[in-house]
Design a protein around this motif. Sequence first.
Motif, PDB file in Angstrom:
ATOM      1  N   LYS A 196     -13.196  10.125 -35.421  1.00  0.00           N
ATOM      2  CA  LYS A 196     -13.746   9.589 -36.660  1.00  0.00           C
ATOM      3  C   LYS A 196     -15.269   9.677 -36.576  1.00  0.00           C
ATOM      4  O   LYS A 196     -15.839   9.468 -35.499  1.00  0.00           O
TER       5      LYS A 196
ATOM      6  N   LYS B  42       3.402  12.117 -41.503  1.00  0.00           N
ATOM      7  CA  LYS B  42       3.296  11.497 -40.168  1.00  0.00           C
ATOM      8  C   LYS B  42       3.830  12.447 -39.103  1.00  0.00           C
ATOM      9  O   LYS B  42       3.274  12.551 -38.008  1.00  0.00           O
ATOM     10  N   LEU B  60      -4.122  10.662 -36.271  1.00  0.00           N
ATOM     11  CA  LEU B  60      -3.982   9.911 -37.525  1.00  0.00           C
ATOM     12  C   LEU B  60      -5.314   9.283 -37.945  1.00  0.00           C
ATOM     13  O   LEU B  60      -5.654   9.240 -39.128  1.00  0.00           O
ATOM     14  N   GLU B  61      -6.069   8.808 -36.961  1.00  0.00           N
ATOM     15  CA  GLU B  61      -7.393   8.240 -37.265  1.00  0.00           C
ATOM     16  C   GLU B  61      -8.273   9.262 -37.965  1.00  0.00           C
ATOM     17  O   GLU B  61      -8.942   8.958 -38.945  1.00  0.00           O
ATOM     18  N   SER B  64      -6.986  10.142 -41.521  1.00  0.00           N
ATOM     19  CA  SER B  64      -7.192   9.107 -42.535  1.00  0.00           C
ATOM     20  C   SER B  64      -8.666   8.812 -42.783  1.00  0.00           C
ATOM     21  O   SER B  64      -9.008   8.171 -43.769  1.00  0.00           O
ATOM     22  N   ASN B  67     -11.914  12.541 -46.135  1.00  0.00           N
ATOM     23  CA  ASN B  67     -11.161  12.478 -47.391  1.00  0.00           C
ATOM     24  C   ASN B  67     -10.597  13.791 -47.934  1.00  0.00           C
ATOM     25  O   ASN B  67      -9.971  13.794 -48.984  1.00  0.00           O
ATOM     26  N   LEU B  71      -2.704  12.547 -47.224  1.00  0.00           N
ATOM     27  CA  LEU B  71      -1.636  11.856 -46.501  1.00  0.00           C
ATOM     28  C   LEU B  71      -0.406  11.610 -47.383  1.00  0.00           C
ATOM     29  O   LEU B  71       0.566  10.993 -46.950  1.00  0.00           O
TER      30      LEU B  71
END
Lengths: 434, 157
Positions: A196, B42, B60-61, B64, B67, B71
């Motif tokens: 992230k 998933k 997944l981090e 998500s 943008n 998902l």
Amino acid sequence: MSVIQLTPHPKETLVTLRTIAESNPASIETYIKLGGYAQLKRLVTEKVKATDVISQVKVSGLRGRGGAGFPTGLKWSFMPRYYDGTKYLVCNTDEGEPGTFKDRDIIRYNPHQLIEGMAIAAYTLGARVGYNYIHGEIWQDYEIFEAALDEARKAGYLGENLFGTDFSFDLFAVHGYGAYICGEETALIESIEGKKGQPRFKPPFPASYGVFGKPTNVNNTESYASIPWILQHGGQAFQDLGVPNSGGPKIFSVSGHVEKPGNYEVRMGLPFSELLDMAGGVWKGRQLKAVIPGGPSTAVMPAAAIMAANMDYDSLSKAGSSLGAGSMIVMDETTCMVKALKRLSYFFFEESCGQCTPCREGTGWLYRVVKRIVEGQGKMEDLALLTDVSSNISGRTICALGDAAATPVLSFIKHFRPEFEYYIQHGKSMVDGK
Amino acid sequence: MLSQESLAQIERELTKYPTDKRQAAVMSALRIAQAEKGWLSKETIAYVAEYLGIPAIAALEVASFYNMYELEPVGKYKITVCTNISCMLRDSDVIVDHLNKCLGIGFNETTADGKFTLKEGECMGCCGGAPLFHINNTKMHEYLTPEKVDAILKELE
């Protein structure tokens, strides 16, 4: 891959966009024809000392073109000279600050000058591997840059033992995928590592702890692309194209209410009024109302103030704003400043990475208060509330996004307060009556 | 779970990083997976994570946080319109209204035939060409007018 052919304005001083008038601007042949890669070859084969290169960059007065304006030569001198391991070089082409679109033109019209600039930096700083991190939204331009990298590898300007010496440098394109925060250098580094994009605490700075924990030099696209020209013509020649404390020319991205939006590479210190003329003036024969001179993280300036200012670091800072990335957002007399602020506040709310509480909560708070004013539910105390929330974000976060979110709120209310008061009292805009 | 072609593309991305830093390729691996599948379930995310040898939550981090990853299922053509300040000043709302009318959907909706999804985007760094949108994260269309939008939609099968 083809791009629209550009016609430079006669008053432009083309350095980082010097190929744009050519028929096939992005090709390696075009770049070499204009003297490209000669500086890299000279430095590497003549084994020019790193300190000599850095001193030319210092003399040039080049300051970081990504917005912060930190002197590039000084930044280069922070990289450890002796390090037992891989040092990295990173280029920040993650343009997501609204109004900024200059680096896109460098990678699609003049990618080889960026590649040469990065290779020269790698030689100077002892970096073995480089990454150019490109905004995910400009996918076609990413592909142009990837193609240019292939050309440079085949021609022997990237890879192992360049020009038969022991200098080796590999350069790769990598991409973001929709996160403004990755324009912040440590968030960008996290993203390169596959995480992230949340900024790191500084110190340690990237020069000591960057990509994969190794010493890393991060510069903006336009900064690297200026380097080959500086070494070809000398640092002093670059400085002389600007004004004291703002060396060289710079690309100004002009968007919004002008007849000819686009990039204009001009000498620093040019009066704003001349730049506005180059962009065809305010569109539809309307009057100028305000300009955000360096992207929304710089303070908005009313027409009179910007018309009296010059396009350089000192002039804009004296006028109460800053040069930023040179992203001039022009607004005409029909612009409702309350609605404009609502859109900007939404942007910072949407793009806050969520790591620091003052920014994560504060940006949402700012947006909701401006939104309720636009929806006719505002109270006069909201103006004080907005100022208070902004002041409580500023300076209390890991990175500059918090301050960036506060800047438009504080500057819009400061310069256009009657518009906000009218909106609160009447439940509609003073400008468009809606 | 992914085609040989997609895996070959991911392998090419992996060559950009040190061999012990496979996580670095997750951004491009998810992009490649999304291009093949249309969106990231998933299961797809977990597959990418396993392929790279990283925990599923790490993939997944990333999926998500950024943008442009989807998902939820989207239409065959995802149209993402920029409405940020420079586009707003050049009437991106006219383009959005026109798309709403032509497609009969609002932001984050998909047409009943599964052909189009409409999204609102943040600054794409092409403000000189405002108003603009991109389709399926890859093709940018600039200097839009309602007429130009009609022509673009007509081209899409």
